[in-house]
Design a protein around this motif. Structure first.
Motif, PDB file in Angstrom:
ATOM      1  N   TYR A  76      47.390  44.141  46.106  1.00  0.00           N
ATOM      2  CA  TYR A  76      47.667  44.442  45.116  1.00  0.00           C
ATOM      3  C   TYR A  76      48.815  45.713  45.297  1.00  0.00           C
ATOM      4  O   TYR A  76      49.915  45.072  44.556  1.00  0.00           O
ATOM      5  CB  TYR A  76      47.310  44.904  43.959  1.00  0.00           C
ATOM      6  N   THR A 183      55.286  30.950  47.242  1.00  0.00           N
ATOM      7  CA  THR A 183      55.030  31.943  45.965  1.00  0.00           C
ATOM      8  C   THR A 183      54.469  33.570  47.135  1.00  0.00           C
ATOM      9  O   THR A 183      53.688  33.156  47.522  1.00  0.00           O
ATOM     10  CB  THR A 183      54.562  31.584  44.966  1.00  0.00           C
ATOM     11  N   TRP A 185      52.050  34.859  46.069  1.00  0.00           N
ATOM     12  CA  TRP A 185      50.512  34.672  46.054  1.00  0.00           C
ATOM     13  C   TRP A 185      50.528  34.184  47.609  1.00  0.00           C
ATOM     14  O   TRP A 185      49.383  34.694  48.085  1.00  0.00           O
ATOM     15  CB  TRP A 185      49.855  34.475  45.252  1.00  0.00           C
TER      16      TRP A 185
ATOM     17  N   GLN C  31      53.251  28.121  40.949  1.00  0.00           N
ATOM     18  CA  GLN C  31      53.740  29.035  39.702  1.00  0.00           C
ATOM     19  C   GLN C  31      52.399  29.687  38.875  1.00  0.00           C
ATOM     20  O   GLN C  31      52.055  30.956  39.280  1.00  0.00           O
ATOM     21  CB  GLN C  31      54.338  29.040  38.736  1.00  0.00           C
ATOM     22  N   ILE C  32      51.505  28.591  37.741  1.00  0.00           N
ATOM     23  CA  ILE C  32      50.207  29.686  37.694  1.00  0.00           C
ATOM     24  C   ILE C  32      48.754  29.970  38.360  1.00  0.00           C
ATOM     25  O   ILE C  32      48.702  31.473  37.977  1.00  0.00           O
ATOM     26  CB  ILE C  32      49.834  28.673  37.189  1.00  0.00           C
ATOM     27  N   CYS C  34      49.531  31.460  41.599  1.00  0.00           N
ATOM     28  CA  CYS C  34      49.900  33.245  41.766  1.00  0.00           C
ATOM     29  C   CYS C  34      50.118  33.901  41.125  1.00  0.00           C
ATOM     30  O   CYS C  34      49.585  35.321  40.825  1.00  0.00           O
ATOM     31  CB  CYS C  34      51.806  32.721  42.197  1.00  0.00           C
ATOM     32  N   ARG C  35      50.317  33.740  39.132  1.00  0.00           N
ATOM     33  CA  ARG C  35      50.512  34.657  38.632  1.00  0.00           C
ATOM     34  C   ARG C  35      48.807  35.099  38.377  1.00  0.00           C
ATOM     35  O   ARG C  35      48.173  36.067  38.325  1.00  0.00           O
ATOM     36  CB  ARG C  35      50.529  34.305  37.195  1.00  0.00           C
ATOM     37  N   MET C  36      47.702  34.558  38.197  1.00  0.00           N
ATOM     38  CA  MET C  36      46.529  34.114  38.170  1.00  0.00           C
ATOM     39  C   MET C  36      46.153  35.384  39.064  1.00  0.00           C
ATOM     40  O   MET C  36      45.654  36.020  39.155  1.00  0.00           O
ATOM     41  CB  MET C  36      45.843  33.037  38.213  1.00  0.00           C
ATOM     42  N   THR C  38      48.049  37.375  41.483  1.00  0.00           N
ATOM     43  CA  THR C  38      48.012  38.449  41.322  1.00  0.00           C
ATOM     44  C   THR C  38      47.531  40.007  40.709  1.00  0.00           C
ATOM     45  O   THR C  38      46.775  40.530  40.118  1.00  0.00           O
ATOM     46  CB  THR C  38      50.206  38.256  40.736  1.00  0.00           C
ATOM     47  N   GLY C  39      47.126  38.567  38.652  1.00  0.00           N
ATOM     48  CA  GLY C  39      46.611  39.468  38.164  1.00  0.00           C
ATOM     49  C   GLY C  39      44.926  39.854  38.424  1.00  0.00           C
ATOM     50  O   GLY C  39      44.783  40.653  38.140  1.00  0.00           O
TER      51      GLY C  39
END
Lengths: 293, 256, 304
Positions: A76, A183, A185, C31-32, C34-36, C38-39
Motif C-alpha cells: 500500500y 488494473t 492490482w 476492477q472489483i 483490484c478495489r478489493m 487495494t482495500g
C-alpha cells in the motif's frame, strides 16, 4: 581504513571469545545439548531443546501473523498511497520500528495478556477447541501472547524493508504491465511482486532474525517455563529469555557455560539467517541493475 | 612548440568492455585540442584517463602511458598530484552545495593545506576574473551559489579548476548543459585561457570544435581515426569515416 | 528478433498474456478485484497504525499520572513505600548511551566513510560492508555476553564502562551502514569534481561529501541511539543495575530500561506505576531526538 578492519576484528573476536566461554558446556554435552529436554542446574545437566523449541515456534507464529499484514502495508505504502501521505506513513512505520522491545513487553504483560486470558483464549477454545493448539487453561501468558507481541514488533521492520525493495522495482516493469491494460492490482501482482520476490523474502528473513534475537518483550509475556507443549496457551521459554533470567544467578561455571553455549548458538544462527537475507537482497539489487542498464 | 602531453598506446576498459583500443597522440602546449566523435566512442573516457579520473569508477582498468612533461602519470606519480596538475571541468556544473561561492573557488587550495586568508582571497579574485565572473559575483562572494545561472555556475567551476593552478585543463562537454549565449561566453573564455593553459575539449558540437580549437582529433569506436590541425580536419579530412561524421552522413549508423 | 519473425512474436505475446492472467472478457470483475485488494492493503496499514496508536495511548494514559517532580529528581523509595523516582536511571541511561556514542560515532562514521569512498572497491570493502550488515542483525544479547567475557570477567565486576562498550557494539554497525548509505546518495559528480581538483579521497569525503550529507548522517545516528537507549539486554551482562545514583564508571549503573523491567516484574502496584511512567519517559527520550533531528537540523535534503 583502520576503523573498517577493526570492525572485522571485532566480529572475529566476538566469535572466538564466546566460543571459548561456552567451552566447558560444548565439551560436556556436545551435540546432545540440542536434543536434551533436561535443564537442571542443581545436578549440572543441561539441554537446550525446550528453549530452541520456544524460540522456533514463537518466531514462526510471529511470521505467520506479521507476514500478510506487513506485505499488504508495504504494497500500500509503496504502490497505492497518495504521494502526500506516503512519507507520513513511512515515517510512522519507522517510528513504530524504533519503539523498544521492553515497551511492547510492558504493554503485553499488563494489557495484552489479561485480555487474552479473559476474552480471546476462552473464545478460541470454545470454537476451535477440537485442535490441540487451542486447548488448555487460558492464562494469557504463553506462546500465543509471545507470538502476537513478536508479530507487532517485527512487522514495522518487514514493512519498511519490503517497501524499499518494492520501490527499486524499475518503473519500466510497471509501465509494460499497464500498457497491456492491467488494473493497478494486476500490475502489483503480476509485475512488481514477482520482480521483487527475492528482496521480499530477504525482508522476511531479516524479520526472522530480529524475532529470534528479541529478548525483553518475550521474557515478559511467554511465561518462562521450559516445557514443550502442543497448546498455544501454555507457557514456554525462549533461548534469549533463559539467558537473561538465569545469567546473574548462575553460580556454577557449567551453568554459566551452558547459558553462553545457548548464546553462541543464537549468534551463529542469526549470523546465518542474516547472511542469507543480505545475500537475497543483494541478488535482487544486482538483477535490477542488469535489467535497467 | 613543445609537446605538453604525449599519450602512448592508451587502452581503457569498463569491466570486460574495451572502450579505448590503443590511442597515441601528442598534444602541444598552449593550444586547444578538440576531441570529437559519435556518442559512445570513448571521448569522455579518453580525457578522464588524462587525469586518472577513469579509475575512480568501479570495475575500470587502464593500460598505456601518458607523459606529462616527460613523466608518465601512470607510473611513480600519485593520482592526487596528477589531478592537481591536470584540472577538469565537467559536463554539468557540479558546485559544492554546502559551500559559499568563495569557498567553492578556493576549495582545492584550502583542502590542500593553503589557509592564509589574504592569499585565498587574492587567488579567488584572480581566478574569478580569469573566468569572467568577478564582476557578477563580487558582492555575493559569501552567499551560496544557488542563485547563479547555469552558465555562471559553469564559469564558477572553471574558476575553481583554475585556482589550483593546473597546467592542463580538461573540459568534458562543458557547454552541453548551457544555452547558446552562455556557450559562446565559455568559448571566448577558452580562447583567453589558451595563453596560460593547455586545453583539451571534448564536444559533440562540431561548430564549437571548428570555432575554438587549434587541433581536432576524431575518435570512433575507441580508435583515433584522425588527428590534425582543425582546418585540415574540417576542410580536407583524410579518412572517409571522419568525412561522413563531419558532414553528418551516416554518422551514427552503427549496427543496433 | 529476425529469427523469431512475426509469428514468434505473436506467440510469445499470447503466452505472456496467459501467464499474466489478464482476460479481456472479465473487465468488471477485474476492477472489483483490484478495489478489493487495494482495500485489503490499506487495511493492513491501518492495522499497523492502530496497534501503534493503541500502545501509545495506553502508555500515555498509564504513564502521565505518575509523572511529577519527584519522579525526575529522586532515586527510588525503599521497597514497598510509595513515592521515589527514577532520577538515577535517567542519568544512568544518559551516561551509558553517551559513552556508547563516544565510541561508536567516530568509529562508525569513519568506517562508513571508508566504505563509501571513491576508490577502487576491493574485496576488503565488500567484506567489511557484509560484516557490518550481518553484525547489525545479530541479537544484542551476544554483544552483552561478548563484553562480559572481555571486560567484566577481567575486571571482576559489572561496570558502567562495560555497559557503554556493549551498547557501542550494538550501535556500531548501524552507524556504519547508515553513514555509508547516506554518503552514497551524495551525487557522484560532486566527488569527481573535488577529486579533479587534486584533493585526496579522504579529504574529499571529510570536507565535501560529509558536510553535504551531514543531516542524513545525524538522523542515522539518532536512529542508532534510539536502538540502544531502549534495550536493556546488553546491560544485563555488563552495567547490571544500581539502586542508587552513581556516576562511577567502574561500578554498576542503573538505566531506564533496566528499571522498567525490574518495576514491571515486581509485585507492587506502586512499582507498576513507576514502570509505566518510566516507559513514557523512555519513549520520549528515544523519539525526541529522532523528531528534532528531522525538524531542526539544517542541511541539504538528499532525495532518495
Amino acid at each position: 581504513m583502520i576503523c573498517a578492519i577493526g570492525l572485522l576484528g571485532l566480529v572475529l573476536l566476538m566469535v572466538i571469545l564466546i566460543w571459548q566461554a561456552a567451552g566447558p558446556s560444548i565439551k560436556a554435552f556436545g551435540f546432545s545439548f540440542f536434543f536434551t529436554r533436561e535443564w537442571d542446574p542443581v545436578h549440572g545437566r543441561f539441554g537446550a531443546l525446550p528453549y530452541i523449541y520456544g524460540t522456533l515456534v514463537s518466531t514462526l507464529l510471529a511470521l505467520l501473523l506479521a507476514g500478510p499484514v506487513s506485505l499488504g502495508a508495504a504494497v500500500y505504502v509503496a504502490e497505492f498511497a497518495p504521494r502526500k501521505i506516503k512519507n507520513i506513513l513511512g515515517f510512522m512505520i519507522d517510528l513504530l520500528a524504533a519503539v523498544p522491545g521492553i515497551i511492547f513487553g510492558l504493554w503485553g504483560n499488563f494489557v495484552l495478556s489479561p485480555w487474552l486470558a479473559g476474552s480471546l483464549e476462552p473464545r478460541l477454545e470454545h470454537y476451535f477447541g477440537f485442535l490441540p493448539l487451542f486447548r488448555g487453561p487460558a492464562t494469557g501468558v504463553g506462546m500465543l501472547a509471545a507470538g502476537i507481541i513478536l508479530a507487532i514488533m517485527i512487522s514495522p521492520l518487514i514493512t519498511a524493508v519490503s517497501r524499499e525493495v518494492l520501490e527499486i522495482v524499475p518503473a519500466s516493469q510497471r509501465e509494460a504491465m499497464i500498457a497491456l491494460g492491467a488494473t493497478p492490482w494486476e500490475v502489483v501482482r503480476r509485475a512488481v511482486l514477482p520482480y521483487a520476490r527475492t528482496g521480499i523474502v530477504g525482508a522476511f528473513t531479516l524479520g526472522l532474525g530480529r524475532a529470534i534475537g528479541e529478548t525483553m518483550a518475550l521474557t515478559m509475556v511467554i511465561g518462562n517455563r521450559p516445557q514443550i507443549s502442543a497448546s498455544l496457551f501454555a507457557p514456554a521459554y525462549t533461548m534469549t529469555s533463559v539467558i537473561v533470567n538465569e545469567f546473574t544467578e548462575a553460580v556454577e561455571p557449567l551453568h554459566l557455560a551452558a547459558l553462553i553455549h545457548i548464546a553462541l548458538v543464537l549468534f551463529l544462527v542469526t549470523l546465518l539467517v542474516n547472511t542469507v537475507a543480505r545475500l537475497m537482497i543483494y541478488l535482487m539489487n544486482r538483477r535490477v541493475k542488469k535489467w535497467t542498464v | 612548440m613543445s609537446y605538453k602531453l604525449r599519450v602512448e598506446a592508451l587502452q581503457a576498459w569498463y569491466g570486460q568492455h574495451q572502450v579505448l583500443k590503443g590511442i597515441s597522440m601528442p598534444i602541444r602546449a598552449n593550444t586547444i585540442t578538440a576531441v570529437i566523435g559519435p556518442s559512445g566512442c570513448g571521448k569522455s573516457t579518453f580525457i578522464r584517463c588524462l587525469n586518472r579520473m577513469h579509475e575512480v569508477v568501479p570495475g575500470t582498468r587502464v593500460a598505456g602511458r601518458v607523459w606529462l612533461d616527460g613523466r608518465n602519470i601512470y607510473n611513480g606519480i600519485n593520482a592526487v598530484e596528477v589531478r592537481r596538475r591536470v584540472g577538469m571541468v565537467f559536463q554539468t556544473p557540479n558546485i559544492f552545495p554546502a559551500m559559499s561561492i568563495f569557498q567553492n573557488v578556493v576549495a582545492g587550495l584550502y583542502l590542500n593545506g593553503i589557509r592564509g586568508r589574504r592569499q585565498l582571497q587574492e587567488r579567488a579574485e584572480n581566478c574569478l576574473q580569469q573566468a569572467g565572473l568577478w564582476e557578477e559575483v563580487r558582492d555575493r562572494l559569501h552567499d551560496t551559489a544557488a542563485g547563479l545561472s547555469s552558465g555562471q555556475l559553469q564559469r564558477l567551476c572553471i574558476a575553481r579548476a583554475l585556482a589550483v593552478e593546473p597546467e592542463i585543463l580538461l573540459m568534458d562537454e562543458p557547454c552541453s548543459a548551457l544555452d547558446p549565449i552562455a556557450s559562446i561566453r565559455i568559448e571566448e573564455l577558452m580562447r583567453e585561457l589558451k595563453a596560460s593553459y593547455t586545453i583539451i575539449l571534448v564536444t559533440h558540437n562540431m561548430q564549437q570544435a571548428a570555432r575554438v580549437s587549434d587541433y581536432t582529433a576524431y575518435l570512433c569506436d575507441g580508435e583515433l581515426v584522425e588527428y590534425e590541425s582543425t582546418p585540415e580536419v574540417f576542410i580536407r579530412p583524410k579518412d572517409s569515416r571522419t568525412e561522413n561524421y563531419i558532414t553528418g552522413r551516416g554518422a551514427d549508423t552503427r549496427p543496433l | 528478433m529476425d529469427r523469431l519473425g512475426a509469428a514468434g512474436y505473436r506467440e510469445t505475446n499470447e503466452r505472456d498474456m496467459g501467464k499474466s492472467g489478464i482476460s479481456l472478457y472479465s473487465g468488471r470483475w477485474r476492477q472489483i478485484h483490484c478495489r478489493m485488494m487495494t482495500g485489503l492493503c490499506a487495511l493492513a496499514v491501518l492495522t499497523l497504525l492502530a496497534v501503534l496508536l493503541i500502545i501509545m495511548t495506553y502508555i500515555l494514559l498509564q504513564g502521565i499520572p505518575g509523572l511529577n517532580w519527584q519522579f525526575f529528581t529522586r532515586p527510588p523509595a525503599p521497597v514497598g513505600l510509595p513515592g521515589g523516582g527514577v532520577y538515577h536511571a535517567i542519568t544512568g541511561s544518559l551516561v551509558l548511551v553517551g559513552l556508547a556514542c563516544l565510541i561508536a560515532i567516530p568509529w562508525g562514521v569513519a568506517a562508513g566513510i571508508f566504505l563509501a569512498a571513491p576508490r577502487r572497491p576491493g574485496p576488503l570493502a565488500a567484506l567489511v560492508r557484509f560484516t557490518a550488515d550481518v553484525l547489525s542483525g545479530v541479537p544484542s544479547i551476544t554483544a552483552g555476553i561478548f563484553i562480559y567475557t572481555l571486560v567484566v570477567v577481567r575486571m571482576h565486576t559489572f561496570s558502567a564502562l562495560a555497559g557503554g562498550l556493549a551498547l557501542a557494539i550494538v550501535m556500531l554497525p548501524v552507524v556504519t551502514r547508515n553513514t555509508e548509505e547516506i554518503l552514497r546518495l551524495v551525487p557522484r559528480g560532486l566527488q569527481e569534481a573535488a577529486l579533479a581538483l587534486g584533493i585526496s579521497w579522504w579529504r574529499v569525503m571529510l570536507h565535501i561529501v560529509l558536510p553535504t550529507a551531514a543531516r542524513g548522517v545525524a538522523i542515522g545516528i539518532t536512529l542508532a541511539m534510539a536502538g540502544v537507549a531502549g534495550d536493556p539486554v546488553p546491560l544485563f551482562f555488563t552495567a547490571l543495575n544500581n539502586n542508587h545514583f552513581s556516576l562511577d564508571l567502574t561500578q554498576p549503573m542503573a538505566s531506564l530500561p533496566m528499571e522498567i523491567f525490574r518495576y514491571a516484574a515486581g509485585p507492587f502496584v506502586t512499582w507498576h506505576r513507576l514502570a509505566w511512567s518510566g516507559a513514557l519517559v523512555l519513549i520520549g527520550i528515544i523519539l525526541l531526538p529522532m523528531l528534532l533531528a528531522r525538524i531542526i537540523l539544517p542541511g541539504y535534503r538528499i532525495r532518495r
